[in-house]
Design a protein around this motif. Structure first.
Motif, short mmCIF file in Angstrom:
data_model
loop_
_atom_site.label_atom_id
_atom_site.label_comp_id
_atom_site.label_asym_id
_atom_site.label_seq_id
_atom_site.Cartn_x
_atom_site.Cartn_y
_atom_site.Cartn_z
N PHE A 236 0.85 -1.18 0.00
CA PHE A 236 0.00 0.00 0.00
C PHE A 236 0.89 1.25 0.00
O PHE A 236 1.94 1.26 0.64
CB PHE A 236 -0.89 -0.02 1.25
CG PHE A 236 -2.07 0.90 1.20
CD1 PHE A 236 -3.17 0.59 0.43
CD2 PHE A 236 -2.08 2.08 1.94
CE1 PHE A 236 -4.26 1.43 0.39
CE2 PHE A 236 -3.16 2.92 1.91
CZ PHE A 236 -4.26 2.60 1.12
N LEU B 232 -5.21 -4.27 -4.81
CA LEU B 232 -5.08 -2.84 -5.07
C LEU B 232 -5.21 -2.63 -6.57
O LEU B 232 -4.38 -3.11 -7.34
CB LEU B 232 -3.74 -2.33 -4.56
CG LEU B 232 -3.44 -0.84 -4.79
CD1 LEU B 232 -4.42 0.03 -4.01
CD2 LEU B 232 -2.00 -0.51 -4.41
N TRP C 155 -6.16 2.85 -7.60
CA TRP C 155 -5.81 2.92 -6.18
C TRP C 155 -6.97 2.54 -5.27
O TRP C 155 -6.89 2.73 -4.05
CB TRP C 155 -5.27 4.30 -5.79
CG TRP C 155 -4.08 4.71 -6.60
CD1 TRP C 155 -4.07 5.56 -7.66
CD2 TRP C 155 -2.73 4.26 -6.44
NE1 TRP C 155 -2.81 5.68 -8.17
CE2 TRP C 155 -1.95 4.89 -7.43
CE3 TRP C 155 -2.09 3.40 -5.55
CZ2 TRP C 155 -0.59 4.68 -7.56
CZ3 TRP C 155 -0.74 3.20 -5.67
CH2 TRP C 155 0.00 3.83 -6.67
N ASN C 156 -8.02 1.97 -5.82
CA ASN C 156 -9.10 1.45 -4.98
C ASN C 156 -8.74 0.06 -4.45
O ASN C 156 -8.05 -0.72 -5.11
CB ASN C 156 -10.41 1.36 -5.77
CG ASN C 156 -11.02 2.73 -6.02
OD1 ASN C 156 -10.70 3.71 -5.34
ND2 ASN C 156 -11.90 2.81 -7.00
N PHE D 179 -8.77 4.84 -1.97
CA PHE D 179 -7.53 5.04 -1.21
C PHE D 179 -7.76 6.00 -0.05
O PHE D 179 -7.33 5.75 1.08
CB PHE D 179 -6.44 5.57 -2.14
CG PHE D 179 -5.19 5.99 -1.44
CD1 PHE D 179 -4.25 5.06 -1.03
CD2 PHE D 179 -4.93 7.34 -1.18
CE1 PHE D 179 -3.09 5.45 -0.38
CE2 PHE D 179 -3.78 7.73 -0.54
CZ PHE D 179 -2.86 6.78 -0.13
N CYS E 72 -7.45 5.56 4.18
CA CYS E 72 -6.66 6.45 5.04
C CYS E 72 -7.52 7.08 6.12
O CYS E 72 -7.12 7.17 7.29
CB CYS E 72 -6.00 7.53 4.20
SG CYS E 72 -4.77 6.92 3.03
N ILE F 196 -0.41 10.54 -3.11
CA ILE F 196 0.36 9.37 -3.53
C ILE F 196 1.58 9.83 -4.30
O ILE F 196 1.47 10.53 -5.31
CB ILE F 196 -0.52 8.43 -4.40
CG1 ILE F 196 -1.74 7.98 -3.60
CG2 ILE F 196 0.30 7.24 -4.87
CD1 ILE F 196 -2.73 7.18 -4.42
#
Length: 507
Positions: free
Chosen positions: A216, A268, A272-273, A292, A296, A307
């Protein structure tokens, strides 16, 4: 100086002739000459001679050091052998451990060769060792098979990948190890030092039943990717925890999906989902996803995390399920293995475009591990695909893996030994019947000794031909303990669960 010497000789000679004979005269004159030379300073060394003398001693010392410490080397690392010997066969017998899982290949310390990294578990008959040092990682030198290093762990490792993350920034990827009883560790591959174990500073969480983590993106600003770990925090594996890639501590709080009985196939995606399959009541499944930023926010209330990396490499996942089977698709062909019928194996290779079966393999009293795929080019330039299978066959004349099998234990099922450990009926996934020989070991643990025939089968095919080769066949002795582990599993060695990925290579 020559004149002085001559004068001394003349004077002394006249004196000597009066008192001594010719032989005594010569000896005494020579002694006097030597004494006078020393007194006059003729025997002293000049600065240049002293310098040369010291240099000669230093040269001798350097020669000794070079021959003792510089020139000697392990013969497999000597340049002349490394670059001129193309290959070498070796065989290694390691006592007291079972090698499990796939093989990771990493570079040696000097960077000129490769080591083979194996997971292992200890001898199941020695319960004291199991309680203290259940397993670990061993590195063998690829050229000779000699030990490079060994790292012991308190829990049995189940999966390992040494190609995903560089934790200590030495330009060499470190190994991520997942194992029983919540084991998650990072190990550097040169010397086997443990960089960290997964831990929780608040001591409120004890994750178990871990799946291999997802790499990640970095969220805490240390420039090291984090690990998103599917796990169980209760009686269900329906949680995700985020672990610091640098230190191994759990970041923030877990993500719990209470509607799911279990979650798996976590991945992943390119956007980025995070996606995963949620298993619901009534044998239902649903694909769910989180962005993503939702991850967080849910884990550590981190807002607008940016990112700063490309898509990280992910672990090549084992999709086979014990006692069920596997399915692989390559080059328009589908390979399916089925272990769902008890004590029977069926493998099919089918052309996906036409539906025509190109190759079949079936066998009673056999179990098939998930195969390893490889590709190669023929001299003609045509590409071909191959698979390597590990197949376990139970010896003829036994009752296979029947639930009604009467295993030969020193204690019958249901009895309790002096330590309160209960002997239970055998689990067919592990307990493979064999000979009636039994022997007694410590702790009243009386295992069954079974015989398995292990086949290594290679299948290659292209657009027109299929070739099957049985390249190896050997007998394997399996020991099955009458005692259960803490997870309720039977202790067998080797076992199907620990050999599922034993044919895999990870470079």
């Amino acid at each position: 100086m020559i004149g002085l010497t001559t004068a001394i000789l003349v004077v002394k000679d006249s004196s000597c002739q009066k008192e001594r004979n010719h032989f005594n005269l010569e000896a005494e004159c020579q002694e006097l000459l030597t004494t006078d030379d020393v007194k006059s300073g003729l025997g002293e060394m000049s600065p240049i001679r002293k310098l040369m003398f010291v240099l000669s001693l230093a040269l001798c010392g350097v020669t000794v050091i070079v021959f003792l410490f510089v020139l000697p080397c392990d013969w497999e690392t000597c340049p002349v052998l490394t670059y001129h010997v193309k290959s070498q066969s070796w065989e290694r017998v390691i006592s007291g451990i079972e090698l499990t899982g796939g093989i990771n290949i990493v570079k040696t310390v000097d960077g000129t060769g490769y080591n083979l990294l194996f997971m292992f578990r200890r001898d199941i008959l020695n319960l004291d060792l199991i309680n203290n040092e259940a397993g670990g990682i061993i590195a063998l030198k690829g050229y000779t098979g000699h030990d490079a290093w060994m790292t012991k762990l308190h829990n049995v490792p189940q999966d390992m990948d040494c190609s995903l993350i560089d934790i200590d920034k030495d330009n060499l990827n470190d190994c991520i190890v997942v194992g029983e009883n919540g084991l998650l560790a990072a190990i550097e591959p040169l010397y086997g030092n443990v960089l960290w174990y997964m831990h929780d500073h608040s001591a409120n969480m004890k994750p178990s039943k871990l799946d291999f983590p997802i790499m990640f993106p970095d969220v805490n600003g240390d420039n090291i990717n984090e690990l998103l770990v599917p796990c169980s925090l209760s009686d269900r594996r329906n949680s995700l925890v985020l672990v610091s890639g640098r230190r191994g501590n759990i970041l923030g709080k877990p993500l719990n999906f209470t509607d799911c009985l279990d979650i798996n196939s976590v991945s992943l995606e390119e956007d980025w989902n995070i996606t995963f399959i949620c298993h619901l009541a009534g044998d239902k499944e649903a694909v769910q996803s989180l962005s993503f930023q939702e991850v967080c926010n849910g884990v550590a209330d981190l807002n607008e995390v940016k990112i700063h990396t490309s898509q990280p490499k992910q672990h090549r996942r084992q999709t086979a399920e014990a006692n069920k089977g596997w399915s692989l698709t390559v080059g328009g062909n589908r390979l399916v293995g089925d272990n769902s019928v008890q004590c029977s194996l069926l493998i099919n290779l089918t052309d996906q475009h036409t539906g025509v079966a190109r190759w079949n393999y079936s066998h009673e009293q056999m179990y098939g591990m998930m195969p390893t795929m490889f590709t190669f080019k023929k001299p003609s330039g045509e590409r071909a695909v191959g698979f390597i299978f590990k197949l376990w066959e139970w010896v003829a004349g036994t009752s296979g893996c029947s639930l009604n099998t009467n295993f030969m234990f020193c204690n019958r099922p249901g009895q309790t030994n002096h330590e309160g450990l209960v002997y239970e009926a055998a689990d067919p996934r592990n307990m493979i019947p064999g000979s009636e020989q039994t022997f007694r070991s410590s702790h009243d643990n009386c295992p069954a000794m079974n015989t398995i025939i292990e086949h290594i089968l290679v299948l290659t095919f292209n657009s027109t031909h299929v070739v099957e080769l049985n390249i190896s066949q050997s007998d394997v002795i399996q020991l099955c303990s009458s005692l259960n582990t803490t997870d309720g599993e039977k202790l067998c060695q080797p076992s199907i669960q620990h050999q599922q990925q034993s044919g895999w290579l990870n470079i």
